[in-house]
Design a protein around this motif. Structure first.
Motif, mmCIF file in Angstrom:
data_model
loop_
_atom_site.group_PDB
_atom_site.id
_atom_site.type_symbol
_atom_site.label_atom_id
_atom_site.label_comp_id
_atom_site.label_asym_id
_atom_site.label_seq_id
_atom_site.Cartn_x
_atom_site.Cartn_y
_atom_site.Cartn_z
ATOM 1 N N ASP A 83 60.242 46.766 40.440
ATOM 2 C CA ASP A 83 60.435 46.551 41.674
ATOM 3 C C ASP A 83 59.158 45.684 42.490
ATOM 4 O O ASP A 83 58.285 45.725 41.722
ATOM 5 C CB ASP A 83 60.109 47.936 42.575
ATOM 6 N N HIS A 84 59.737 44.847 43.474
ATOM 7 C CA HIS A 84 58.549 44.179 44.038
ATOM 8 C C HIS A 84 57.885 42.848 43.062
ATOM 9 O O HIS A 84 56.662 42.716 43.125
ATOM 10 C CB HIS A 84 57.332 44.761 44.593
ATOM 11 N N SER A 85 58.720 42.675 42.080
ATOM 12 C CA SER A 85 58.182 41.785 40.998
ATOM 13 C C SER A 85 57.771 40.411 41.617
ATOM 14 O O SER A 85 56.571 39.891 41.006
ATOM 15 C CB SER A 85 59.419 41.388 40.043
ATOM 16 N N TRP A 86 58.445 40.008 42.722
ATOM 17 C CA TRP A 86 57.723 38.812 43.456
ATOM 18 C C TRP A 86 56.479 38.829 43.971
ATOM 19 O O TRP A 86 55.327 38.084 43.854
ATOM 20 C CB TRP A 86 58.683 38.087 44.267
ATOM 21 N N THR A 87 56.183 40.044 44.610
ATOM 22 C CA THR A 87 54.912 40.193 45.252
ATOM 23 C C THR A 87 53.764 40.340 44.309
ATOM 24 O O THR A 87 52.783 39.721 44.531
ATOM 25 C CB THR A 87 55.045 41.436 46.099
ATOM 26 N N ILE A 88 54.133 41.155 43.200
ATOM 27 C CA ILE A 88 53.176 41.402 42.164
ATOM 28 C C ILE A 88 52.905 40.060 41.438
ATOM 29 O O ILE A 88 51.683 40.066 41.334
ATOM 30 C CB ILE A 88 53.637 42.602 41.123
ATOM 31 N N ALA A 89 53.819 39.235 41.253
ATOM 32 C CA ALA A 89 53.584 37.954 40.578
ATOM 33 C C ALA A 89 52.673 36.987 41.609
ATOM 34 O O ALA A 89 51.784 36.554 41.034
ATOM 35 C CB ALA A 89 54.942 37.071 40.537
ATOM 36 N N VAL A 90 52.909 37.056 42.651
ATOM 37 C CA VAL A 90 51.919 36.224 43.614
ATOM 38 C C VAL A 90 50.716 36.659 43.758
ATOM 39 O O VAL A 90 49.660 35.987 43.420
ATOM 40 C CB VAL A 90 52.720 36.244 45.021
ATOM 41 N N ILE A 91 50.534 37.978 43.878
ATOM 42 C CA ILE A 91 49.014 38.546 43.870
ATOM 43 C C ILE A 91 48.362 38.420 42.434
ATOM 44 O O ILE A 91 47.323 37.986 42.248
ATOM 45 C CB ILE A 91 49.236 40.121 44.180
ATOM 46 N N ALA A 92 49.095 38.874 41.364
ATOM 47 C CA ALA A 92 48.484 38.511 40.064
ATOM 48 C C ALA A 92 47.935 37.063 39.872
ATOM 49 O O ALA A 92 47.002 36.803 39.379
ATOM 50 C CB ALA A 92 49.481 39.062 39.102
ATOM 51 N N SER A 93 48.984 36.248 40.236
ATOM 52 C CA SER A 93 48.602 34.811 39.734
ATOM 53 C C SER A 93 47.704 34.235 40.633
ATOM 54 O O SER A 93 46.590 33.710 40.186
ATOM 55 C CB SER A 93 49.834 33.711 39.720
ATOM 56 N N ALA A 94 47.587 34.614 41.861
ATOM 57 C CA ALA A 94 46.553 34.083 42.899
ATOM 58 C C ALA A 94 45.087 34.617 42.540
ATOM 59 O O ALA A 94 44.015 33.979 42.387
ATOM 60 C CB ALA A 94 46.828 34.932 44.388
ATOM 61 N N LEU A 95 45.190 36.118 41.942
ATOM 62 C CA LEU A 95 43.873 36.702 41.356
ATOM 63 C C LEU A 95 43.293 35.833 40.006
ATOM 64 O O LEU A 95 42.216 35.482 39.958
ATOM 65 C CB LEU A 95 44.020 38.229 41.088
ATOM 66 N N THR A 96 44.290 35.800 39.360
ATOM 67 C CA THR A 96 44.014 34.684 37.999
ATOM 68 C C THR A 96 43.484 33.446 38.331
ATOM 69 O O THR A 96 42.526 33.042 37.730
ATOM 70 C CB THR A 96 45.323 34.461 37.164
ATOM 71 N N ASN A 97 44.023 32.917 39.349
ATOM 72 C CA ASN A 97 43.615 31.530 39.788
ATOM 73 C C ASN A 97 42.223 31.759 40.310
ATOM 74 O O ASN A 97 41.466 30.847 40.044
ATOM 75 C CB ASN A 97 44.501 31.235 41.070
ATOM 76 N N ILE A 98 41.841 32.616 41.203
ATOM 77 C CA ILE A 98 40.436 32.659 41.493
ATOM 78 C C ILE A 98 39.590 32.912 40.296
ATOM 79 O O ILE A 98 38.463 32.289 40.433
ATOM 80 C CB ILE A 98 40.387 34.001 42.371
ATOM 81 N N VAL A 99 39.828 33.742 39.547
ATOM 82 C CA VAL A 99 38.896 34.130 38.414
ATOM 83 C C VAL A 99 38.822 32.850 37.324
ATOM 84 O O VAL A 99 37.697 32.501 37.308
ATOM 85 C CB VAL A 99 39.533 35.450 37.468
ATOM 86 N N ILE A 100 39.820 32.156 37.138
ATOM 87 C CA ILE A 100 39.547 30.969 36.399
ATOM 88 C C ILE A 100 38.844 29.769 36.992
ATOM 89 O O ILE A 100 37.951 29.427 36.407
ATOM 90 C CB ILE A 100 41.042 30.350 35.891
ATOM 91 N N LEU A 101 38.937 29.756 38.294
ATOM 92 C CA LEU A 101 38.160 28.715 39.041
ATOM 93 C C LEU A 101 36.661 29.185 39.104
ATOM 94 O O LEU A 101 35.897 28.309 38.912
ATOM 95 C CB LEU A 101 38.713 28.710 40.490
ATOM 96 N N LEU A 102 36.479 30.548 39.078
ATOM 97 C CA LEU A 102 35.050 30.800 39.076
ATOM 98 C C LEU A 102 34.472 30.751 37.988
ATOM 99 O O LEU A 102 33.263 30.558 37.846
ATOM 100 C CB LEU A 102 35.049 32.250 39.865
ATOM 101 N N ILE A 103 35.174 31.013 36.795
ATOM 102 C CA ILE A 103 34.523 31.083 35.577
ATOM 103 C C ILE A 103 34.473 29.609 35.133
ATOM 104 O O ILE A 103 33.281 29.359 34.854
ATOM 105 C CB ILE A 103 35.670 31.683 34.588
ATOM 106 N N GLY A 104 35.213 28.718 35.622
ATOM 107 C CA GLY A 104 35.092 27.182 35.506
ATOM 108 C C GLY A 104 33.678 26.828 36.060
ATOM 109 O O GLY A 104 33.039 26.057 35.565
ATOM 110 N N ASP A 105 33.571 27.382 37.291
ATOM 111 C CA ASP A 105 32.367 27.050 38.223
ATOM 112 C C ASP A 105 31.066 27.514 37.397
ATOM 113 O O ASP A 105 30.192 26.648 37.293
ATOM 114 C CB ASP A 105 32.505 27.632 39.571
ATOM 115 N N LEU A 106 31.028 28.421 36.744
ATOM 116 C CA LEU A 106 30.138 29.023 36.241
ATOM 117 C C LEU A 106 29.738 28.359 34.736
ATOM 118 O O LEU A 106 28.568 28.063 34.464
ATOM 119 C CB LEU A 106 30.168 30.694 35.661
ATOM 120 N N MET A 107 30.835 27.955 34.289
ATOM 121 C CA MET A 107 30.554 27.301 32.886
ATOM 122 C C MET A 107 30.298 25.747 33.041
ATOM 123 O O MET A 107 29.622 25.160 32.534
ATOM 124 C CB MET A 107 31.956 27.279 32.124
ATOM 125 N N PHE A 108 30.792 25.023 34.080
ATOM 126 C CA PHE A 108 30.773 23.698 34.349
ATOM 127 C C PHE A 108 29.993 23.159 35.418
ATOM 128 O O PHE A 108 29.562 22.254 35.820
ATOM 129 C CB PHE A 108 31.982 22.929 34.333
#
Lengths: 132, 389
Positions: free
Chosen positions: B211-236
């Motif tokens: 249920d609500h797979s689309w909403t979960i997908a959007v939120i999960a991928s948005a969070l992943t996006n933020i995390v990767i960008l922040l990790i990338g910021d810390l690394m580079f």
């Protein structure tokens, strides 16, 4: 006399012909091997042009260094290496093209078969009407 | 929610009716915004940095296929870059050539992503694209989104270093400077990586049968996006604004949810205008997709089981109120609704469209108005069923 079912079927078929049908018709006019072969050939040409574009960019990028080291470079070895990279790139891209166009061909054929079935159904409708 | 559903159906209706005008208008707006942004970012060639020219070209694009916008946009970018420096134009030309030859030959439909990606970047909502493509696209969309990111950062790099490029005299040095700007751009690489992972996660989750797979997908991928960008910021040490990223992502989630509701989940069926012939007739057929304006209807069940209160409906005695869409239009459904009033029945169903007023009313014996001027509740023979006139 106007036959409502027949008009609905004919409208669906005409809509298909106007949209997807044109492309599928073009694909369906080839044998499978011919179509995929042609598309893979186009992909090889595209990949070759792209490879040379990248190679030229690389050459221009390191132009000064290459010109200064031109007599020190083992040209035969370099040629072999470039050729190997070229073959790998072309083979990979061709394989990808083969997969994509095989899938497209089978999908187009499936739609064409559906269209043929509609045609048969339409012919049957006409036959029934003539018998009446 | 009911109002939104009605609005969605009305949008669908409007689209079906005026598709002939809406599609060119959308093309025009996209082309106009895209070209204006190119001019505002680059704008080195005065001849094309003109609203009148942009207007004419955008009008031209509105009658041509979508991909024309990409070609015209590429031509504008190349023209501006050529005015700045031929070397920049060569690099950009090579990049565009590679994109067209290697990728867009396979999926010409995805070319619009390359147009929309820089637009989203310039509007500070780039995170919309990976989320949207994760929802409606395939993993192959990673390539098109990445192409859009590369094009944007190339324009950005040249724009930011225009003075430096103009100051250089050596052609090879200019060329190398532009290529280095692309290859050594850590922010670009991190963005590509983050968007790629976000698209994959969004794609995988939205296909799950939960249920609500689309909403979960959007939120999960948005969070992943933020995390990767922040990790990338810390690394580079790319100086990504954490606050800006989070705010941008939240806004993007909102936009994607709106798009999901009004665009992605709606089949904007096309009105087909076809002509054909048989032995007897020529047919000129306009096939219009069936449209049903969903009107929220609340159903009132089990009003009262006690005999003494059979004819009295109190808001506190309602056990279940459900909402369901129905076919027809506002003017027909529920325009005149009669609810049976029966002493022998223990349950009753009311389904007028003016649900709120009708459920809150306190009907007495006889005829009375419940749902505005056109809905009535009246007495009826046993059965407790509904009549719609």
């Amino acid at each position: 006399m106007l036959n409502e079912d027949r008009i609905i079927l004919m409208t669906k078929m005409a809509a298909y012909e106007n949209n997807e049908g044109k492309k599928n018709g073009m694909i369906g006019s080839y044998f499978r091997g011919d179509y995929i072969g042609l598309q893979v050939m186009k992909s090889i040409i595209s990949a070759t042009i792209s490879f040379f574009v990248v190679a030229l960019m690389f050459l221009f990028y390191d132009f000064e260094k290459i010109m200064s080291d031109i007599y020190k470079i083992d040209l035969l070895q370099l040629g072999k290496r470039v050729l190997l990279i070229f073959v790998i790139v072309i083979a990979g891209y061709s394989l990808l093209s083969y997969g994509v166009y095989s899938y497209r061909y089978s999908r187009a054929k499936k739609n064409q078969n559906l269209y043929s079935n509609h045609l048969k159904k339409l012919a049957q409708m006409y036959e029934k009407e003539v018998k009446k | 929610m009911g109002k939104l559903l009605v609005m969605k159906e009305q949008l669908k209706n409007i689209y079906s009716k005026y598709e002939v005008y809406i599609v060119p208008l959308l093309k025009f707006i996209t082309a106009f915004v895209f070209l204006l942004q190119i001019n505002s970012k680059l704008g080195y060639m005065n001849k094309i940095d003109n609203v009148a020219i942009v207007l004419i070209v955008a009008l031209m694009c509105s009658f041509l296929p979508y991909n024309t916008i990409v070609v015209v946009g590429a031509a504008f970018v190349l023209a501006h870059l050529y005015s700045l420096s031929a070397e920049c134009a060569i690099v950009a030309g090579c990049l565009f050539l590679l994109l067209f030859l290697l990728y867009f030959r396979f999926s010409p439909k995805d070319t619009m992503v390359v147009v929309l990606m820089p637009i989203c970047f310039m509007l500070n909502i780039p995170y919309v694209m990976p989320l949207a493509m994760g929802l409606i696209g395939t993993p192959a969309s990673i390539v098109s989104v990445s192409c859009g990111v590369v094009v944007y950062y190339m324009i950005e790099h040249i724009n930011a270093n225009a003075t430096t490029i103009l100051g250089m005299t050596d052609a090879v040095a200019k060329f190398r400077f532009v290529v280095n700007g692309l290859l050594n751009n850590n922010l670009m690489l991190i963005t590509i990586a983050a968007f790629a992972v976000a698209i994959m996660i969004c794609y995988i989750i939205r296909r799950l049968s939960v249920d609500h797979s689309w909403t979960i997908a959007v939120i999960a991928s948005a969070l992943t996006n933020i995390v990767i960008l922040l990790i990338g910021d810390l690394m580079f040490d790319t100086n990504i604004s954490i606050f800006g990223t989070i705010i941008g992502t939240v806004i993007s989630i909102g936009i994607v949810k709106v798009l999901q509701f009004f665009v992605f989940n709606v089949d904007y069926s096309r009105t087909e205008t076809v002509q054909f012939e048989d032995d007897e007739y020529y047919y000129y057929v306009k096939a219009v997709p069936k449209i049903s304006v969903a009107v929220p209807v609340k159903t009132l069940k089990k009003i009262n089981t006690q005999k003494s209160a059979l004819n009295t409906v109190k808001p506190t005695q309602r056990s279940q109120v459900t909402s369901r869409p129905t076919s027809g239009t506002n003017s027909t459904v529920g325009s005149r609704t009669t609810v049976g009033s029966n002493t022998a029945t223990s349950s009753r169903t009311i389904s007028p469209t003016r649900q709120q007023t009708s459920t809150n009313s306190r009907p007495q014996q006889g005829s009375r108005t419940t749902g505005g001027p056109s809905s009535t509740i009246g007495s009826r023979s046993p059965g407790g069923t509904i009549d719609r006139k």
